[in-house]
Scaffold this active site. Structure first.
Site, PDB file in Angstrom:
ATOM      1  N   TRP A 102       0.816  -1.221   0.000  1.00  0.00           N
ATOM      2  CA  TRP A 102       0.000   0.000   0.000  1.00  0.00           C
ATOM      3  C   TRP A 102       0.841   1.260   0.000  1.00  0.00           C
ATOM      4  CZ3 TRP A 102      -4.398  -0.716  -2.005  1.00  0.00           C
ATOM      5  CH2 TRP A 102      -5.046  -1.952  -1.843  1.00  0.00           C
ATOM      6  N   ASP A 172      -1.331   6.406   6.478  1.00  0.00           N
ATOM      7  CA  ASP A 172      -2.470   5.609   6.014  1.00  0.00           C
ATOM      8  C   ASP A 172      -2.769   4.558   7.077  1.00  0.00           C
ATOM      9  OD1 ASP A 172      -4.210   3.828   4.876  1.00  0.00           O
ATOM     10  OD2 ASP A 172      -2.908   3.267   3.198  1.00  0.00           O
ATOM     11  N   LYS A 196     -12.275  -1.885   7.477  1.00  0.00           N
ATOM     12  CA  LYS A 196     -11.596  -2.859   8.337  1.00  0.00           C
ATOM     13  C   LYS A 196     -11.996  -2.646   9.800  1.00  0.00           C
ATOM     14  CE  LYS A 196      -8.277  -2.293   4.768  1.00  0.00           C
ATOM     15  NZ  LYS A 196      -8.344  -3.527   4.031  1.00  0.00           N
TER      16      LYS A 196
HETATM   17  C1  LIG Z   1      -3.359  -0.034   4.268  1.00  0.00           C
HETATM   18  C2  LIG Z   1      -4.309   0.114   3.119  1.00  0.00           C
HETATM   19  N1  LIG Z   1      -4.299   1.251   2.412  1.00  0.00           N
HETATM   20  C3  LIG Z   1      -5.139   1.435   1.371  1.00  0.00           C
HETATM   21  C4  LIG Z   1      -6.034   0.471   0.983  1.00  0.00           C
HETATM   22  C5  LIG Z   1      -6.941   0.724  -0.185  1.00  0.00           C
HETATM   23  O1  LIG Z   1      -8.177   1.066   0.279  1.00  0.00           O
HETATM   24  P1  LIG Z   1      -9.415   1.370  -0.689  1.00  0.00           P
HETATM   25  O2  LIG Z   1      -9.743   0.096  -1.373  1.00  0.00           O
HETATM   26  O3  LIG Z   1     -10.449   1.843   0.275  1.00  0.00           O
HETATM   27  O4  LIG Z   1      -8.998   2.425  -1.657  1.00  0.00           O
HETATM   28  C6  LIG Z   1      -6.099  -0.721   1.699  1.00  0.00           C
HETATM   29  C7  LIG Z   1      -7.094  -1.741   1.294  1.00  0.00           C
HETATM   30  O5  LIG Z   1      -7.188  -2.812   1.673  1.00  0.00           O
HETATM   31  C8  LIG Z   1      -5.200  -0.907   2.785  1.00  0.00           C
HETATM   32  O6  LIG Z   1      -5.218  -2.043   3.484  1.00  0.00           O
END
Ligand SMILES: Cc1ncc(COP(=O)(O)O)c(C=O)c1O
Length: 361
Positions: A102, A172, A196
């Site tokens: 991520w 994040d 989550k």
């Molecule tokens: C740490 C992290 N950041 C970002 C995301 C992406 O999130 P989204 O699908 O809401 O854009 C996730 C998705 O699982 C994640 O675990």
């Protein structure tokens, strides 16, 4: 009806009591004679809900007054791009720490809007450990430093907030927000996709120091500007009212659980139980992450023989243990232990793992 133990990485388990309350209120919310989904976000009832959700979140995280709380849309991914639009001006650079999938994505989505400097990375170590704070090559002129405190796929987590001096720290927190107390004053901005630890997908919670909202005046549509969202109580357009409602119920549930200190203790105990089972299995199960970097929220593990994976998944599902399949990038298994996964679920998983190992040898 029987609910399974749900180890999904996201969208993930929501507390049963929250779902039951939503079910009870589905057709007639708060005496309105209508569902919360059928009411105007401009109406008194919904505004009351929104204010209560924010107040509860502020209480849970002890959010200081000089921080705004926003309830946004677009998923965390949209904010990978929107954060540099809002925090970096023309020609600015930003430091990115990449400690998993991520973080990599956050850096690449930011690149059209800011000069991205990868100031630390553990990619060469297959993200099995974390780039230590001492190894980060930070630029004191950077617009901000971005990192991912918990990497959902690789199962690595920073257990301390890094000190980055006066440069705003941006994080994040999608997969570990509300999992323990957090000192918000150490951050410039934190954000989290809801699916989550907060509620359903389609909602992003952001906590941002108010002075940063005025930072950049590059041309952009109002809808992308966090300052506009803050000035309009996150209702510049129609918000995700259903997600906001469920988030509010989840915040109330967390308060009823004793707040984040109690929740954090429980999360610690859950993770410890599972890691002990893995480490104590004599190599039958393995988690390859450096011990000090292991995540409390997402626990990837492999079986000693991948030929047993299919049987493990099939039998675990039959035993009422859902969504243990690992991310396709890593294979194997992954158990996500978010707030709504109780200790009994982890006890159930651990006893299944022992039994499986005994039967399959
Ligand atoms: C740490 C992290 N950041 C970002 C995301 C992406 O999130 P989204 O699908 O809401 O854009 C996730 C998705 O699982 C994640 O675990």
């Amino acid at each position: 009806m029987s609910r399974v133990w749900n180890f999904s990485a996201g969208p993930a388990a929501i507390p049963s009591v929250v779902l039951e309350r939503a079910q009870r209120e589905l057709l007639d919310w708060n005496g309105s004679g209508a569902s919360v989904m059928e009411l105007s976000h401009r109406g008194k009832l919904f505004i009351g809900l929104a204010q209560q959700a924010e107040a509860d979140l502020r209480e849970l995280l002890s959010i200081p007054d000089d921080y705004a709380v926003l309830f946004l849309q677009g998923g965390a991914t949209q904010h990978f791009a929107q954060i540099p639009m809002n925090l970096a001006g023309e020609g600015d650079s930003a430091d990115y720490i990449v400690n998993g999938h991520w973080g990599e994505k956050a850096a690449s989505e930011a690149a059209p809007y800011v000069r991205v400097n990868i100031a630390g990375s553990s990619k060469a170590d297959q993200y099995l450990r974390l780039p230590s704070r001492e190894s980060w090559q930070l630029d004191p002129r950077a617009a901000y430093v971005h990192y991912t405190p918990n990497e959902t796929i690789h199962g690595v987590e920073y257990h301390e907030i890094p000190d980055v001096g006066d440069v705003p720290l941006v994080a994040d927190f999608s997969s570990n927000i509300l999992s323990e107390p957090l000192d918000i004053s150490r951050f410039g901005l934190i954000y989290a996709g809801a699916q989550k630890n907060i509620g359903p997908s389609g909602l992003v919670v952001m906590i941002v120091r108010r002075d940063l909202l005025q930072r950049v005046s590059r041309p952009m549509a109002k809808i992308f500007r966090y300052a506009e969202q803050a000035a309009n109580d996150s209702m510049l357009n129609t918000p995700n009212t259903w997600g906001w409602y469920l988030a509010g119920l989840t915040f109330q549930w967390l308060k009823a659980q004793g707040g984040l200190t109690a929740v954090g203790k429980r999360n610690h105990a859950k993770a410890e139980l599972l890691y002990q089972a893995i480490d104590g299995s004599g190599g039958y199960y393995r988690n390859p992450v450096e011990t000090s970097a292991r995540s409390r929220m997402n626990v990837p593990f492999t079986l000693h023989d991948s030929a047993l994976d299919a049987a493990f998944l099939k039998e675990s599902e039959t035993a009422g243990l859902l969504a243990l399949k690992g991310h396709k990038a890593l294979g194997g298994m992954r158990a996500s232990l978010y707030n709504a996964v109780p200790l009994e679920a982890v006890q159930g998983l651990v006893s299944f793992m022992k039994d499986f190992a005994a039967r399959h040898g």
